[in-house]
Design an enzyme around this catalytic site. Structure first.
Site, PDB file in Angstrom:
ATOM      1  N   ALA A   1     -30.811   3.729 -90.988  1.00  6.53           N
ATOM      2  CA  ALA A   1     -32.187   3.459 -91.263  1.00  6.53           C
ATOM      3  C   ALA A   1     -32.080   2.394 -92.428  1.00  6.53           C
ATOM      4  CB  ALA A   1     -32.553   4.756 -91.742  1.00  6.53           C
TER       5      ALA A   1
ATOM      6  N   TRP B   1     -33.040  -3.181 -91.714  1.00  2.00           N
ATOM      7  CA  TRP B   1     -33.337  -3.839 -90.437  1.00  2.00           C
ATOM      8  C   TRP B   1     -33.298  -2.535 -89.124  1.00  2.00           C
ATOM      9  CZ3 TRP B   1     -35.401  -6.747 -87.681  1.00  2.00           C
ATOM     10  CH2 TRP B   1     -34.981  -7.266 -86.333  1.00  2.00           C
TER      11      TRP B   1
ATOM     12  N   ALA C   1     -35.580  -8.888 -92.191  1.00  3.15           N
ATOM     13  CA  ALA C   1     -36.348  -7.402 -91.815  1.00  3.15           C
ATOM     14  C   ALA C   1     -37.448  -7.164 -92.670  1.00  3.15           C
ATOM     15  CB  ALA C   1     -35.188  -6.368 -92.340  1.00  3.15           C
TER      16      ALA C   1
ATOM     17  N   LYS D   1     -23.018 -17.388 -89.438  1.00  4.56           N
ATOM     18  CA  LYS D   1     -24.226 -17.668 -90.191  1.00  4.56           C
ATOM     19  C   LYS D   1     -24.191 -16.891 -91.571  1.00  4.56           C
ATOM     20  CE  LYS D   1     -27.006 -13.831 -89.682  1.00  4.56           C
ATOM     21  NZ  LYS D   1     -27.845 -13.314 -90.344  1.00  4.56           N
TER      22      LYS D   1
END
Length: 331
Positions: free
Chosen positions: A9, A12, A139, A190
């Site tokens: 939780a 994201w 997110a 990334k």
């Protein structure tokens, strides 16, 4: 798919649970802290990660067995380096044919395994049951219903299509792919390049520098991905370039924020504080990605520099000088 369990939780995990609910999928979210589960279920808020964003009605629990009961889609939304330990606790509650969807982006320290490989090893699930989701998916923007696209990758096309339908909304557009390796390598690497961009930004360097880091970072990612069996086209798509640009450019990126503090001369502790206790995956993954690159004889100078700054105390100006002083060669 009829029922999803989102395990984790954080920002994201919470945002993706909202996506699933908005797509019409029944969803239960598991929270490590009971107070988070209580707030999610009773107030429809995550006060710790997305405090100002109202959420749809979500079932939430602190009990993993309750979350997983009857779930045919299990979404794994915990940090990459804690995935193995959590899965070991959860695997007995997972339905035998459930699809296991990884949101984690990293390479496991020590084993150098991708997250899908960790999932298969710990649960015994076949590769055809394991899917990954990756793309330019910050997110907070998604929780605000800002348009975004993503990739769902699985070797079983029918499963990836089922996940695609389970999370498709008017603002969230999932594409499917069978290149699990490419999606995972793009997603893990990334974060490291975003740390480098953050460092450069913190030093006061401009857009030419950032564009150069992103482009040469992509070259590193493609070299490693191809060595592992990824398709170059995947890394030119949403799970590669798309995710890379979003993470390197946005102030919402934890990895970029962490790097910026280092570039300003701050300590590792100060950089961690700037991310408000949330995990910057690239800090640990830079070392495992560096080791994976060495295993496959792939040259990744930016990744090496980030590792040396974060874990060997290399001063940032010296790291920049080393990169610029490398021998000349064709692009």
């Amino acid at each position: 798919m009829t029922r999803a369990a989102v395990l984790g939780a954080g920002s994201w995990g919470t945002a993706f649970a909202k996506v699933l609910a908005d797509a019409g999928t029944e969803v239960t979210i598991w929270a490590r802290r009971p107070e988070v589960a209580t707030a999610l279920s009773s107030e429809h808020r995550n006060h710790f990660y997305l405090p100002d964003i109202p959420l749809p009605p979500l079932a939430a629990t602190h009990d993993p067995a309750e979350a997983l009961a009857g779930a045919d889609l299990v979404v794994l939304a915990v940090p990459s380096q804690s995935l193995r330990a959590n899965l070991a606790d959860w695997r007995g509650f997972i339905e035998p044919d459930a699809t296991l969807l990884s949101l984690a982006k990293g390479i496991e320290t020590g084993t150098l395994l991708r997250m899908s490989e960790v999932i298969a090893e710990v649960t015994g699930a076949g590769a055809d049951r394991v899917a990954v989701l990756s793309g330019p998916n910050l997110a907070r923007e998604i929780a605000l219903c800002q348009p975004a696209a993503t990739v769902v990758a699985c070797t079983d096309t029918a499963r990836s299509v089922a996940v695609q339908h389970a999370c498709a909304t008017g603002y969230f557009r999932p594409y499917t792919n069978t290149d699990v390796i490419g999606c995972e390598i793009g997603g893990a690497c990334k974060n490291v390049i975003a740390l480098a961009c953050g460092i450069a930004s913190g030093m006061g360097l401009g857009d030419n520098t950032l564009a150069s880091i992103i482009t040469r970072g992509l070259a590193e990612i493609i070299r490693l991905g191809v060595a592992l069996g990824a398709e170059p086209a995947t890394l030119a798509g949403l799970a590669g370039v798309g995710d890379l640009v979003a993470t390197c450019a946005s102030p919402l990126s934890r990895n970029r924020t962490f790097g910026r503090v280092l570039g300003e001369g701050g300590s590792m502790a100060a950089a961690q504080a700037a991310t408000h206790g949330q995990v910057a995956e690239g800090v640990k993954s830079c070392s495992s990605i560096r080791a994976l690159a060495a295993k496959y004889a792939v040259e990744m100078p930016l990744t090496d520099a980030v590792h040396r700054i974060c874990h060997e105390g290399l001063p940032v100006p010296e790291a920049v000088g080393n990169l610029l002083g490398r021998r000349m060669k064709p692009e």
